[in-house]
Design an enzyme around this catalytic site. Structure first.
Site, PDB file in Angstrom:
ATOM      1  N   SER A  93      -4.153  -1.022   0.706  1.00  0.00           N
ATOM      2  CA  SER A  93      -5.222  -0.298   0.026  1.00  0.00           C
ATOM      3  C   SER A  93      -6.518  -0.466   0.825  1.00  0.00           C
ATOM      4  O   SER A  93      -6.538  -0.162   2.015  1.00  0.00           O
ATOM      5  CB  SER A  93      -5.347  -0.816  -1.414  1.00  0.00           C
ATOM      6  N   TRP A  94      -7.612  -0.950   0.203  1.00  0.00           N
ATOM      7  CA  TRP A  94      -8.806  -1.238   0.995  1.00  0.00           C
ATOM      8  C   TRP A  94      -8.482  -2.234   2.104  1.00  0.00           C
ATOM      9  O   TRP A  94      -9.069  -2.190   3.185  1.00  0.00           O
ATOM     10  CB  TRP A  94      -9.923  -1.787   0.112  1.00  0.00           C
ATOM     11  N   GLY A 122      -9.368  -3.710  -2.875  1.00  0.00           N
ATOM     12  CA  GLY A 122     -10.589  -3.517  -3.643  1.00  0.00           C
ATOM     13  C   GLY A 122     -11.410  -2.411  -2.981  1.00  0.00           C
ATOM     14  O   GLY A 122     -11.077  -1.239  -3.115  1.00  0.00           O
ATOM     15  N   ASP A 145       1.956   7.308  -4.936  1.00  0.00           N
ATOM     16  CA  ASP A 145       0.704   6.565  -4.985  1.00  0.00           C
ATOM     17  C   ASP A 145      -0.409   7.512  -5.429  1.00  0.00           C
ATOM     18  O   ASP A 145      -0.737   8.475  -4.735  1.00  0.00           O
ATOM     19  CB  ASP A 145       0.401   5.992  -3.594  1.00  0.00           C
ATOM     20  N   HIS A 177       1.205   2.790  -6.176  1.00  0.00           N
ATOM     21  CA  HIS A 177       0.243   2.163  -5.280  1.00  0.00           C
ATOM     22  C   HIS A 177       0.456   0.666  -5.082  1.00  0.00           C
ATOM     23  O   HIS A 177       0.244   0.141  -3.988  1.00  0.00           O
ATOM     24  CB  HIS A 177      -1.175   2.398  -5.817  1.00  0.00           C
TER      25      HIS A 177
END
Length: 387
Positions: A178-179, A111, A334, A362
């Site tokens: 990711s985050w 996120g 990605d 991704h």
């Protein structure tokens, strides 16, 4: 596992002499279990097999590759769930599954604002791992929902420590994509003595150029059809900065304005997260409550550049965590978190295993990526067992 090398193929062995690495070409049949490859004073770190289609595989030679499963594990249910109050405002949802006496691993979701899901448990061997999932402030089942007050990277780092202490875990393994890779790096750099190993996926370093790429028109050159609805929600007069324009709407006093902006923000990301469009992911754009937390919190963090003191903060502090056994998994295509960030991390941290998935975007749920993530958690499992 054996490889037969064709005349058109190249096989490299990566040797380590103290801190120096060298690549040696090899042109004969090769078995991963061949003891003759080990020579005095040398440790074979990994093998890279490359054919004409530029397909790459990495293999740690300390274990039999056939033992290292790449299949997602079966669905399991938590044996413990709870809520941890971490401030006067925020309470976090957490859960434990797998082996209660197993090797602890904490899953750090993306996120920010994405929350966890039951499928996140499937990357880990439930017989070996004590699997801990939690929803970050304002996300998932944590309360208050979509709250931005006292919601910064440094708050989240404190929360992870409070959760570790609450569960009476001396140190643990960290998994983040990711985050989640951003927060995993920031947490491990803040508490390097509490992290035994890491698996990082879809690297995001929260730099301005990464935010601009995805939200200010860079990724739009690849996904113009997905970009236009995201763009068109914003009047032309406010298109100088989409992150700022969306911030205004996501924090509007009008709930419908918030929902419209959060749906557009979420759908843009879901449409770009897979190499091949994924209908299940796109359906998340129909869930207004999920979209609101996802978009509001994500936008809040990106408006504040991840709350880091400098653009290169995470790269500048890699020395603190170079001792941690780490695997980096990156999808070649990605679009959300382009490979340049993973490459920059790899260059300052060559000690970490670096795996490029040649046929993935991704998402952690794309077949090639999920296989490498499972292989990574299994590799670290063997590292623990060998100690």
């Amino acid at each position: 596992m054996s490889f037969t090398v064709k005349p058109s193929d190249t096989l490299f062995l990566l040797h380590s002499h103290s801190t120096k690495h060298q690549l040696f070409p090899c042109t004969r049949n090769f078995s991963a279990s061949n003891k003759n490859l080990r020579s005095t004073g040398e440790k074979i770190l990994s093998l890279h097999y490359q054919n004409q289609e530029v397909l790459e595989e990495s293999l740690d030679l300390k274990v039999q590759y056939s033992e290292m499963s790449k299949n997602l594990y079966a669905d399991i249910e938590p044996y413990n769930t709870g809520f941890l109050k971490v401030s006067e405002i925020h309470t976090l949802y957490y859960e434990e599954s797998g082996n209660p006496s197993g090797h602890p691993v904490v899953f750090i979701h993306g996120g920010p604002g994405g929350g966890t899901s039951p499928s996140n448990r499937k990357f880990f061997d439930p017989d070996f791992y004590r699997i801990i999932l939690f929803d970050q402030r304002g996300a998932g089942k944590s309360t208050p929902h979509a709250c931005l007050v006292e919601n910064t990277t440094w708050n989240l780092i404190e929360d992870i420590e409070k959760l570790r202490e609450h569960l009476e875990i001396p140190e643990w393994q960290v998994f983040g994509g990711s985050w989640g890779s951003t927060l995993a790096l920031a947490y491990s750099q803040s508490h390097p003595d509490k992290v035994m190993g890491m698996v990082l996926r879809g690297i995001f370093l929260s730099r301005q150029k990464e935010i601009d790429w995805f939200y200010e028109g860079g990724a739009a050159t690849i996904f113009p059809d997905a970009w236009e609805p995201f763009r068109d929600l914003i009047p032309e007069s406010e298109r100088g900065c989409f992150v700022k324009a969306y911030h205004k709407r996501l924090n509007s006093d009008d709930k419908e304005t918030q929902y419209a902006a959060s749906r557009a923000w979420t759908i843009w990301e879901m449409m770009t997260a897979h190499l091949i469009p994924n209908e299940v992911a796109l359906q998340r754009g129909d869930d207004d409550e999920f979209c609101l937390a996802f978009a509001r919190i994500e936008n809040h963090y990106f408006m504040n550049k991840g709350f880091f003191p400098s653009d290169s903060f995470l790269l500048d502090n890699i020395e603190k965590i170079k001792h941690i056994n780490t695997v980096i998994v990156q999808g070649r295509y990605d679009v959300c978190c382009p490979m340049t960030s993973a490459w920059d991390l790899h260059k300052v941290w060559p000690e970490a295993d670096f795996i490029v998935v040649p046929n993935a975007g991704h998402s952690a749920n794309e077949p090639g990526t999920s296989e490498q993530l499972v292989a990574a958690t299994n590799k670290l499992k063997y590292v623990v067992k060998e100690k």
